[in-house]
Scaffold this active site. Structure first.
Site, PDB file in Angstrom:
ATOM      1  N   GLY A   8       0.832  -1.215   0.000  1.00  8.60           N
ATOM      2  CA  GLY A   8       0.000   0.000   0.000  1.00  8.60           C
ATOM      3  C   GLY A   8       0.856   1.250   0.000  1.00  8.60           C
ATOM      4  N   GLY A  11      -0.447   4.916  -0.633  1.00  7.92           N
ATOM      5  CA  GLY A  11      -1.540   5.440   0.196  1.00  7.92           C
ATOM      6  C   GLY A  11      -1.072   6.582   1.091  1.00  7.92           C
ATOM      7  CD  GLN A  12      -3.754   9.973   5.639  1.00  2.02           C
ATOM      8  OE1 GLN A  12      -4.489   9.031   5.973  1.00  2.02           O
ATOM      9  NE2 GLN A  12      -3.813  11.152   6.215  1.00  2.02           N
ATOM     10  CG  ASP A  34      -0.230   0.869  -4.126  1.00  8.44           C
ATOM     11  OD1 ASP A  34      -0.217   1.549  -3.077  1.00  8.44           O
ATOM     12  OD2 ASP A  34      -1.278   0.649  -4.785  1.00  8.44           O
ATOM     13  NE  ARG A  36      -3.411   3.195  -5.560  1.00  5.29           N
ATOM     14  CZ  ARG A  36      -3.376   4.264  -4.775  1.00  5.29           C
ATOM     15  NH1 ARG A  36      -3.773   5.426  -5.221  1.00  5.29           N
ATOM     16  NH2 ARG A  36      -2.934   4.172  -3.537  1.00  5.29           N
ATOM     17  CG  ASP A  50      -4.269  -7.749  -5.785  1.00 11.19           C
ATOM     18  OD1 ASP A  50      -4.570  -7.667  -4.570  1.00 11.19           O
ATOM     19  OD2 ASP A  50      -5.113  -7.872  -6.695  1.00 11.19           O
ATOM     20  CE1 TYR A 139      -9.986   0.502   8.332  1.00 10.29           C
ATOM     21  CE2 TYR A 139     -10.710   1.530  10.377  1.00 10.29           C
ATOM     22  CZ  TYR A 139      -9.735   1.314   9.413  1.00 10.29           C
ATOM     23  OH  TYR A 139      -8.512   1.923   9.547  1.00 10.29           O
ATOM     24  CE  LYS A 143      -7.385  -1.392   9.990  1.00 11.21           C
ATOM     25  NZ  LYS A 143      -6.130  -1.633   9.245  1.00 11.21           N
TER      26      LYS A 143
HETATM   27  C1  AKB Z   1     -10.551   5.862   9.136  1.00 10.14           C
HETATM   28  O1  AKB Z   1     -11.115   6.939   9.415  1.00 10.14           O
HETATM   29  O2  AKB Z   1     -11.112   4.907   8.605  1.00 10.14           O
HETATM   30  C2  AKB Z   1      -9.108   5.715   9.548  1.00 10.14           C
HETATM   31  C3  AKB Z   1      -8.958   5.138  10.907  1.00 10.14           C
HETATM   32  C4  AKB Z   1      -9.213   5.967  12.104  1.00 10.14           C
HETATM   33  O3  AKB Z   1      -8.651   3.996  11.033  1.00 10.14           O
HETATM   34  N1  AKB Z   1      -8.448   6.993   9.459  1.00 10.14           N
END
Ligand code: AKB
Length: 315
Positions: A8, A11-12, A34, A36, A50, A139, A143
Site C-alpha cells: 500500500g 496510500g496516505q 502497491d 496501482r 496485489d 472495518y 482490525k
Molecule cells: C478511518 O477513518 O477509517 C481511519 C482510521 C481511524 O482507522 N483513518
C-alpha cells in the site's frame, strides 16, 4: 541486510513512510509495493503487489530478500462500509497472506490497527489498552481480526508481529482515501483554498487524531524496540491529541480568522465516528517502548497550513 517491503506504498501512510525508511536505511533497502502501478519516484525500488494474491507477495519477498513487512494495504472505514466483501478480501485476506509468507520466509510484520477496533460498548474516554472490543463496523471487525491473527502467528509460529491502534491521521503529502477521520485534512485544505468547509461530522464529535510525523516515528520505533519489552505487541493504543470539528475550526481561525464551517452530517460516517472512542489511554506504549508524541493540535495546524500553502504556491 534483508530488505523492507511496504505494501500500500502509494496510500496516505505509505507515501510518507517509504521516503522516511529510504532516508534511514538507504533507498536500495526499501521495496515500495502497491496494486496501482503509479510511476515510482526516482531511485525507488517498486514491485506491483496485489495482497489478495499470495503469489504476488511471495514473489516480492523472495526476489528482494525481504526481512520486514510494513503491511499498509487496506480499505478505510467509510469505503469498507460501502463494500464489506472487498474489505474482507483485502483487510483480512491480504493480512493472512502477508502472515503466511512471513511465516515461510521468517519476516517481521507491522500491522496498523485503528481506533476502529473498538465499538460502542468500549469505555469511550481513556479507553484502556485491554478492554471490550465489539466493533459494529466491518472495518473494525477486520482490525480486531487482524490483531488476533497477528497474536496467533506470534504465539503459534514465533513470528515477530507488532502493531499499533492508530488514531485519525493528519497529513499533507497524499490525501487520505475513504476514512471517517478524513474531515480534519479536508478542513485544513479547504480553509486555505476556499475559506469555508462543509463538515460531514457533527461539531461535537470527539476523536483521537495524530500528525503524520508522529505516526511514522511510532511505527519505526515500535519495529526497532527490544522484543523482550513488548507485552502488548498487537496492538498498542497510540494517542497524541483529541478534538472535535468545532475545536479544529477554532484552531484554524487562530491563523485564518475569516474561516467559516457549516455542518451537513453524513449519517454513514457519523454513525462510524459515534461508535469509536473519544480518546485512548496509551500508557502501555509509553511504558513498554517509550512512546512520546511531539505534535499537539496547535503545532499540527500551524505546520499543516504552512506546508499546504507552500504546495499551493509551487503548484
Ligand atoms: C478511518 O477513518 O477509517 C481511519 C482510521 C481511524 O482507522 N483513518
Amino acid at each position: 541486510m534483508r530488505r523492507i517491503l511496504v505494501t500500500g506504498a502509494w496510500g496516505q501512510i505509505g507515501s510518507e513512510l517509504v521516503p522516511l525508511l529510504q532516508a534511514r536505511f538507504g533507498p536500495e533497502r526499501v521495496v515500495a509495493s502497491d496494486v496501482r502501478e503509479a510511476s515510482a519516484p526516482a531511485g525507488t525500488v517498486f514491485e506491483r503487489v496485489d495482497c489478495r494474491e499470495i503469489a504476488d507477495l511471495e514473489r516480492a519477498v523472495i526476489r528482494h530478500e525481504v526481512g520486514t513487512i510494513y503491511h499498509l494495504a487496506a480499505l478505510l472505514s467509510a469505503v469498507a462500509k460501502r463494500d464489506p466483501s472487498a474489505a474482507r478480501d483485502l483487510n483480512m485476506g491480504g493480512l493472512h497472506h502477508v502472515l503466511e509468507v512471513a511465516r515461510a520466509q521468517r519476516c517481521a510484520v507491522f500491522f496498523p490497527s485503528s481506533i476502529g477496533a473498538f465499538g460502542p460498548s468500549t469505555p469511550p474516554r481513556g479507553t484502556p489498552q485491554e478492554t471490550i472490543q465489539r466493533p459494529t463496523t466491518i472495518y473494525g471487525i477486520t482490525k480486531v481480526s487482524g490483531e488476533l491473527l497477528c497474536d496467533y502467528y506470534h504465539t503459534r509460529f514465533d513470528l515477530d508481529t507488532r502493531g499499533l491502534r492508530l488514531p485519525g491521521l493528519i497529513s499533507y503529502a497524499a490525501p487520505p482515501g475513504g476514512g471517517t477521520t478524513d474531515y480534519a485534512v479536508e478542513m485544513l485544505s479547504h480553509a486555505l483554498q476556499h475559506g469555508h468547509y462543509t463538515c460531514y461530522l457533527r461539531p461535537d464529535t470527539c476523536l483521537d487524531m495524530m500528525y503524520m510525523p508522529d505516526a511514522l516515528r511510532a511505527m519505526v520505533e515500535l519495529m526497532a524496540a527490544d522484543a523482550a519489552t513488548l507485552v502488548h505487541r498487537n496492538a498498542y493504543n497510540l494517542a497524541a491529541m483529541h478534538f472535535t470539528p468545532a475545536e479544529l475550526a477554532e484552531a484554524i481561525r487562530a491563523h485564518l480568522p475569516e474561516f467559516r464551517v457549516d455542518y451537513r452530517v453524513d449519517p454513514d460516517r457519523q454513525s462510524i465516528a459515534d461508535s469509536w472512542p473519544d480518546w485512548m489511554d496509551d500508557r502501555a506504549a509509553r511504558e513498554e517502548w517509550g512512546w512520546r508524541p511531539e505534535y499537539q493540535l496547535a503545532d499540527t495546524v500551524r505546520d499543516m497550513l504552512e506546508r499546504l500553502e507552500a504546495r499551493l504556491r509551487s503548484a
